[in-house]
Each structure stands twice: as structure tokens, then as C-alpha cells.
Design a protein around this motif. Sequence first.
Motif, PDB file in Angstrom:
ATOM      1  N   PHE A  43       0.835  -1.200   0.000  1.00  0.00           N
ATOM      2  CA  PHE A  43       0.000   0.000   0.000  1.00  0.00           C
ATOM      3  C   PHE A  43       0.873   1.255   0.000  1.00  0.00           C
ATOM      4  CE2 PHE A  43      -4.002  -2.034   2.114  1.00  0.00           C
ATOM      5  CZ  PHE A  43      -4.180  -2.809   0.983  1.00  0.00           C
ATOM      6  N   GLN A  44       1.954   1.214   0.772  1.00  0.00           N
ATOM      7  CA  GLN A  44       2.858   2.356   0.827  1.00  0.00           C
ATOM      8  C   GLN A  44       3.501   2.598  -0.539  1.00  0.00           C
ATOM      9  OE1 GLN A  44       6.014   1.944   3.701  1.00  0.00           O
ATOM     10  NE2 GLN A  44       6.971   3.899   3.178  1.00  0.00           N
ATOM     11  N   TYR A  46       2.336   1.619  -3.456  1.00  0.00           N
ATOM     12  CA  TYR A  46       1.291   2.008  -4.413  1.00  0.00           C
ATOM     13  C   TYR A  46       0.980   3.496  -4.290  1.00  0.00           C
ATOM     14  CZ  TYR A  46      -3.026   1.521  -7.167  1.00  0.00           C
ATOM     15  OH  TYR A  46      -4.007   1.637  -8.130  1.00  0.00           O
ATOM     16  N   ASP A  47       0.897   3.974  -3.050  1.00  0.00           N
ATOM     17  CA  ASP A  47       0.647   5.402  -2.839  1.00  0.00           C
ATOM     18  C   ASP A  47       1.744   6.241  -3.474  1.00  0.00           C
ATOM     19  OD1 ASP A  47      -1.696   4.909  -1.494  1.00  0.00           O
ATOM     20  OD2 ASP A  47      -0.825   5.113   0.508  1.00  0.00           O
ATOM     21  N   GLU A  48       2.984   5.771  -3.393  1.00  0.00           N
ATOM     22  CA  GLU A  48       4.092   6.505  -3.998  1.00  0.00           C
ATOM     23  C   GLU A  48       3.975   6.523  -5.511  1.00  0.00           C
ATOM     24  OE1 GLU A  48       8.040   6.503  -3.003  1.00  0.00           O
ATOM     25  OE2 GLU A  48       7.791   6.384  -0.834  1.00  0.00           O
ATOM     26  N   LEU A  50       1.219   6.471  -7.254  1.00  0.00           N
ATOM     27  CA  LEU A  50       0.175   7.424  -7.617  1.00  0.00           C
ATOM     28  C   LEU A  50       0.632   8.867  -7.421  1.00  0.00           C
ATOM     29  CD1 LEU A  50      -3.130   5.756  -6.324  1.00  0.00           C
ATOM     30  CD2 LEU A  50      -1.960   5.510  -8.530  1.00  0.00           C
ATOM     31  N   LYS A  51       1.414   9.124  -6.371  1.00  0.00           N
ATOM     32  CA  LYS A  51       1.912  10.481  -6.130  1.00  0.00           C
ATOM     33  C   LYS A  51       2.851  10.939  -7.245  1.00  0.00           C
ATOM     34  CE  LYS A  51       1.652  10.322  -1.052  1.00  0.00           C
ATOM     35  NZ  LYS A  51       2.452  10.252   0.205  1.00  0.00           N
ATOM     36  N   GLU A  95      -8.247  -1.790  -5.719  1.00  0.00           N
ATOM     37  CA  GLU A  95      -8.255  -0.479  -6.374  1.00  0.00           C
ATOM     38  C   GLU A  95      -7.678  -0.640  -7.768  1.00  0.00           C
ATOM     39  OE1 GLU A  95      -6.542   4.065  -5.586  1.00  0.00           O
ATOM     40  OE2 GLU A  95      -6.475   2.556  -3.990  1.00  0.00           O
ATOM     41  N   LYS A 114      -4.082  -3.706  -4.948  1.00  0.00           N
ATOM     42  CA  LYS A 114      -3.835  -2.395  -5.567  1.00  0.00           C
ATOM     43  C   LYS A 114      -3.257  -2.609  -6.964  1.00  0.00           C
ATOM     44  CE  LYS A 114      -4.890   0.003  -1.799  1.00  0.00           C
ATOM     45  NZ  LYS A 114      -6.002   0.951  -1.723  1.00  0.00           N
TER      46      LYS A 114
END
Length: 266
Positions: A43-44, A46-48, A50-51, A95, A114
Motif C-alpha cells: 500500500f505504501q 502504491y501510494d508513492e 500514484l503520487k 483499487e 492495488k
Amino acid sequence: MNKLKSAMLAFIVLLTVGCSTVPITGRRQLSLVSDQEVIAMSFQAYDEVLKQSKLSTNAAQTAMVKRVGQRIQGAVERYMAQNGYSAQLEGYQWEFNLIQDDKQQNAFAMAGGKTAVYTGILPITKDEAGLAVVMGHEIAHAIAKHSNERISQQMAQQYGGAALGAVVGGRSGAAQEIANTVYGIGTGVGLLKYGRDQESEADQLGLIFMAMAGYNPEVAISFWQRMAAGGGSGTPEFLSTHPSNDTRISNIQKHMPEAKKYYNAR
């Protein structure tokens, strides 16, 4: 000498107790990190992603990615429930995103569901069924816990018997350190590279998941032929660690009767 024997014994125990079984194929794999830890790391990462990326503004293509993803998600959840594996999906937060990057002929799915597709692969997928080949394959990596396996393999290689203390004692520092490297956390995201056996396994599982989702698995053969040709732009990064073109298509043809059973049984 006693220290050497102790280290060897610890390593053997690590390899013995740190194993799990892949759904469908039944292959035994090394698993030294809990699913919850790997999902949190994913998750960490994946967030990166997207950022650092721009999501596509193409409404039709974005809707297609989400639709295919949700259909394959449903197929996975049905398969896991029917075979007593539902607990393995605990912690999943599915997601599906389409990232605007026409240069990347790529897609990925991380532990926990994700998933992302890059617009660069859409000219090769051509249609929804072709996209289902890609997303089924990538989601299969997550269901087969290949990221957990890759992190575990690197832990065993780097730490050997010393990793046993981290596993048994519940300390995840070693796993986090390796995950930061393999996912590229904090240094620009670099997605996991899988081995050829894992890629072949994802092909097999992906065929079944797309078939259960209502997509004809035979589409996979023509898709991988186009992918091997590079869509006219050379060999894609997506194929860099995959089996050879002939081997892949041969394996897909071998697994096709099994996948068609799921397709015809809908």
C-alpha cells in the motif's frame, strides 16, 4: 564449527517453517513475512506510484480498467471462497487505476489488490478482453503472493539463518529494509521483478481468473504474440524477466483446456 552447524540448522528450520502453498497450482513457496506486513508495504509503495504519476483523464478507458478489474476481483473472490481460501484475501483493499504514460507498456498489481495499468499498453491490449489478459496476469501475481516470496527469497539470501530470529521474534526490520529496496520506497518507485517460474505461474492463474470473469482465455495467445512483437516499438520492459515467447505461448496452450472449463462453466 558449532556456530556453523547452528546457523545451518537455523536456516533449514527457516526454510521448513517459512513456507506456504499457492492456490490452484499447489506449488510450495518460501514465505518468511506475514501477509499483513507485505500488504502494508505494498500500500505504501502504491501510494508513492500514484503520487509520482498522473492518472488518465480518458473517461472511457478509465472505466474499462475499473470494469475489468472489478470483474476479475469478483472471479478471484468466488474462486477463493469455493476452495476455502477466502482468509487469504483478508486485508485486501482492491483499487484499479489507469496511469497516463504512453511510453510504458506495463501494468502491475500489488499484494492487497492495488492495481494499475499504464496507457502505453492499451494499443497492444486492443480491447477489453486483451486488457483482461494483462490484469488477470498481474492480479494472479498478488493472489499467488509472489511479492511475499520475492522479499522472503532476498531475506534468505542476505541474512540466511540470522533471519530466523527476525521471523520468530516478530521483528520486521529486515523485511522492511528489503521491501524498501525491491519496491523502491523513498528512492523512486521500482516495481518488483519476478522470476520466470513466477511469471509462468501468473500466466496459468491469470487465464483461469479471466475465464471465470467471462473473458475468452483464447485471447491470451494473440495478445502475447502482439506483446512479444513490442507493439512495433521493440521488446517491452514488461517482458524483461518473462519466459521466452515460444515457451510462454506453449505453456498457455497447455493450460488452455483447464481455463476453457472455467469459461464454459459460467
